[in-house]
Design a protein around this motif. Sequence first.
Motif, PDB file in Angstrom:
ATOM      1  N   ASP A 168       0.829  -1.208   0.000  1.00 21.05           N
ATOM      2  CA  ASP A 168       0.000   0.000   0.000  1.00 21.05           C
ATOM      3  C   ASP A 168       0.863   1.257   0.000  1.00 21.05           C
ATOM      4  N   ILE A 169       1.947   1.206   0.763  1.00 23.77           N
ATOM      5  CA  ILE A 169       2.857   2.362   0.820  1.00 23.77           C
ATOM      6  C   ILE A 169       3.558   2.538  -0.523  1.00 23.77           C
ATOM      7  N   LYS A 170       4.034   1.441  -1.099  1.00 23.54           N
ATOM      8  CA  LYS A 170       4.715   1.511  -2.392  1.00 23.54           C
ATOM      9  C   LYS A 170       3.792   2.039  -3.482  1.00 23.54           C
ATOM     10  N   ASN A 171       2.505   1.684  -3.388  1.00 21.59           N
ATOM     11  CA  ASN A 171       1.530   2.108  -4.397  1.00 21.59           C
ATOM     12  C   ASN A 171       1.004   3.518  -4.170  1.00 21.59           C
ATOM     13  N   GLY A 172       1.331   4.110  -3.009  1.00 16.18           N
ATOM     14  CA  GLY A 172       0.797   5.429  -2.695  1.00 16.18           C
ATOM     15  C   GLY A 172      -0.717   5.397  -2.588  1.00 16.18           C
ATOM     16  N   LEU A 173      -1.245   4.327  -1.960  1.00 12.04           N
ATOM     17  CA  LEU A 173      -2.696   4.141  -1.890  1.00 12.04           C
ATOM     18  C   LEU A 173      -3.359   5.313  -1.194  1.00 12.04           C
ATOM     19  N   SER A 174      -4.463   5.773  -1.766  1.00 11.06           N
ATOM     20  CA  SER A 174      -5.227   6.848  -1.148  1.00 11.06           C
ATOM     21  C   SER A 174      -6.678   6.784  -1.595  1.00 11.06           C
ATOM     22  N   VAL A 175      -7.543   7.313  -0.746  1.00 10.41           N
ATOM     23  CA  VAL A 175      -8.973   7.436  -1.059  1.00 10.41           C
ATOM     24  C   VAL A 175      -9.383   8.862  -0.752  1.00 10.41           C
ATOM     25  N   PRO A 176      -9.833   9.633  -1.737  1.00 14.91           N
ATOM     26  CA  PRO A 176      -9.921   9.326  -3.168  1.00 14.91           C
ATOM     27  C   PRO A 176      -8.517   9.132  -3.756  1.00 14.91           C
ATOM     28  N   PRO A 177      -8.413   8.456  -4.922  1.00 12.60           N
ATOM     29  CA  PRO A 177      -7.101   8.189  -5.504  1.00 12.60           C
ATOM     30  C   PRO A 177      -6.404   9.456  -5.975  1.00 12.60           C
ATOM     31  N   LYS A 178      -5.085   9.456  -5.871  1.00 14.05           N
ATOM     32  CA  LYS A 178      -4.287  10.592  -6.358  1.00 14.05           C
ATOM     33  C   LYS A 178      -4.126  10.481  -7.871  1.00 14.05           C
ATOM     34  N   ILE A 179      -4.933  11.207  -8.590  1.00 13.89           N
ATOM     35  CA  ILE A 179      -4.904  11.078 -10.040  1.00 13.89           C
ATOM     36  C   ILE A 179      -3.802  11.913 -10.681  1.00 13.89           C
ATOM     37  N   TYR A 180      -3.163  12.766  -9.871  1.00 12.06           N
ATOM     38  CA  TYR A 180      -2.197  13.671 -10.470  1.00 12.06           C
ATOM     39  C   TYR A 180      -0.800  13.068 -10.610  1.00 12.06           C
ATOM     40  N   SER A 181      -0.544  11.877 -10.070  1.00 11.15           N
ATOM     41  CA  SER A 181       0.764  11.273 -10.281  1.00 11.15           C
ATOM     42  C   SER A 181       0.772  10.607 -11.653  1.00 11.15           C
ATOM     43  N   LEU A 182       1.906  10.650 -12.325  1.00 15.23           N
ATOM     44  CA  LEU A 182       2.012  10.103 -13.674  1.00 15.23           C
ATOM     45  C   LEU A 182       1.683   8.612 -13.688  1.00 15.23           C
ATOM     46  N   LYS A 183       2.188   7.881 -12.690  1.00 13.60           N
ATOM     47  CA  LYS A 183       1.955   6.439 -12.631  1.00 13.60           C
ATOM     48  C   LYS A 183       0.469   6.134 -12.531  1.00 13.60           C
ATOM     49  N   MET A 185      -2.044   8.160 -13.353  1.00 14.55           N
ATOM     50  CA  MET A 185      -2.756   8.615 -14.551  1.00 14.55           C
ATOM     51  C   MET A 185      -2.694   7.561 -15.652  1.00 14.55           C
ATOM     52  N   ILE A 186      -1.527   6.967 -15.816  1.00 13.90           N
ATOM     53  CA  ILE A 186      -1.365   5.920 -16.830  1.00 13.90           C
ATOM     54  C   ILE A 186      -2.183   4.689 -16.463  1.00 13.90           C
ATOM     55  N   ASP A 187      -2.121   4.308 -15.185  1.00 12.88           N
ATOM     56  CA  ASP A 187      -2.859   3.128 -14.719  1.00 12.88           C
ATOM     57  C   ASP A 187      -4.365   3.338 -14.867  1.00 12.88           C
ATOM     58  N   PHE A 188      -4.863   4.498 -14.433  1.00 12.75           N
ATOM     59  CA  PHE A 188      -6.301   4.772 -14.516  1.00 12.75           C
ATOM     60  C   PHE A 188      -6.777   4.830 -15.967  1.00 12.75           C
ATOM     61  N   ALA A 189      -5.956   5.418 -16.827  1.00 14.18           N
ATOM     62  CA  ALA A 189      -6.325   5.536 -18.239  1.00 14.18           C
ATOM     63  C   ALA A 189      -6.445   4.168 -18.902  1.00 14.18           C
ATOM     64  N   SER A 190      -5.725   3.195 -18.358  1.00 18.22           N
ATOM     65  CA  SER A 190      -5.782   1.836 -18.912  1.00 18.22           C
ATOM     66  C   SER A 190      -6.965   1.039 -18.371  1.00 18.22           C
ATOM     67  N   LYS A 191      -7.744   1.659 -17.457  1.00 13.86           N
ATOM     68  CA  LYS A 191      -8.911   0.998 -16.855  1.00 13.86           C
ATOM     69  C   LYS A 191     -10.148   1.874 -17.057  1.00 13.86           C
ATOM     70  N   PRO A 192     -10.562   2.127 -18.302  1.00 10.62           N
ATOM     71  CA  PRO A 192     -11.643   3.089 -18.559  1.00 10.62           C
ATOM     72  C   PRO A 192     -12.977   2.722 -17.918  1.00 10.62           C
ATOM     73  N   SER A 193     -13.327   1.448 -17.906  1.00  5.57           N
ATOM     74  CA  SER A 193     -14.609   1.042 -17.307  1.00  5.57           C
ATOM     75  C   SER A 193     -14.623   1.339 -15.819  1.00  5.57           C
ATOM     76  N   TRP A 194     -13.489   1.023 -15.154  1.00  2.00           N
ATOM     77  CA  TRP A 194     -13.387   1.314 -13.717  1.00  2.00           C
ATOM     78  C   TRP A 194     -13.479   2.815 -13.487  1.00  2.00           C
ATOM     79  N   LEU A 195     -12.761   3.587 -14.282  1.00  5.26           N
ATOM     80  CA  LEU A 195     -12.708   5.033 -14.097  1.00  5.26           C
ATOM     81  C   LEU A 195     -14.094   5.658 -14.276  1.00  5.26           C
ATOM     82  N   ILE A 196     -14.792   5.275 -15.323  1.00 10.24           N
ATOM     83  CA  ILE A 196     -16.130   5.826 -15.581  1.00 10.24           C
ATOM     84  C   ILE A 196     -17.085   5.441 -14.463  1.00 10.24           C
ATOM     85  N   GLY A 197     -17.035   4.164 -14.051  1.00 14.23           N
ATOM     86  CA  GLY A 197     -17.924   3.705 -12.984  1.00 14.23           C
ATOM     87  C   GLY A 197     -17.670   4.405 -11.666  1.00 14.23           C
TER      88      GLY A 197
END
Length: 379
Positions: A168-183, A185-197
């Motif tokens: 969790d620490i390595k992933n920088g886990l947070s709620v709500p998720p930190k969308i501003y980190s490059l890592k 942003m790339i991960d979220f963009a690759s999961k469009p269904s999850w992101l939209i939902g």
Amino acid sequence: MKYITTIADLREVHKRNVPKAFFDYVDRGSYSEDTLRANQADLQKLKFRQRILVDISKRDLSTTILGEKASLPLICAPVGSTGMQYGDGEIHACRAAQAAGIPYTLSTMSINSIEDVAENVEKPFWFQLYVMKDRGFIKELIQRAIAAKCSALVLTVDLQVIGQRHQDIKNGLSVPPKIYSLKNMIDFASKPSWLIGTLRAKRRNFGNIAGFVKDANDLESVSEWTASQFDTSLNWKDIEWIRSIWPGKLIVKGIHDVEDAREVLKTGAQAMVVSNHGGRQLDGAPSSISVLPGIVQAVGSDIEIMFDSGIRSGQDVMRALALGAKSCMIGRAYVHGLGAYGEAGVTKALDILAKELSVTMGLCGVNTIAEIDGHVLVK
């Protein structure tokens, strides 16, 4: 989903569908994860006795849990941040559990609030409570659970100090998720269904603590408040205070020692859950299945014993029942279904577990849950 045959299959789809930080939050454990691995490995060591030429034509998986009828000896365990696995995840999981005829437990650290879930399901559900320093907050939470007609209170007692989960620490886990980190942003963009939902969901923060933090939408405020609130002074006397507020059925979750099990009897609780928090707290502790027989022998005739930690199949359920548990809590198993396919995925997970349990009962020559005991295992 017709080619999905195991919880492991659902796990693989979940892993593909959901950002790594949130998948790992569910999937991983604390420190070196020895206890996480032992939970499953020790269950697998228990071998079944195959029996033949027994009439198994009337197999029945139904049972009673805390005096209420259930279609399966299963309970959906409390899992924090479920709404980050799938938009409005707690609501969808509760609906699936209720449709299957088993209890669902909402976590204190859920995304959807008590009221959100109550407004969107047809039946009462269980509520899980973490006791925090702000007793006014805890009292109000219990009163909200009463107002929502929650049918049982699950008091988690093994989280006074939070076990460090390295991933969790390595992933920088947070709620709500930190969308501003490059890592991310790339991960979220690759999961469009999850992101939209997730964006369409009712909430993206911890619904039950909104109003107790200056800004429930500000990650730092939420994190600081939560970290400061887990109460290291929690002790047996606090359960008396909780009992004075909560009028219904009480379940104490996180029992892993015979001496503690005996103390639970003094609280007047109706049930206890033998659990090591799924290997997410004290790493190096023994597996839950290895301590279950001793606890059953010590207090099993005086209180209803539930089992948690390591269940990944219907066969695992049968193993725990054979060693004296009356029912089993599942966490990762149903969340893998939720992350994979939403509400339909939870239904699929429960269906997989039910079929595996039914077949194993038949091949061991038993027809009912009540018949399952040590005789189905190889000595």
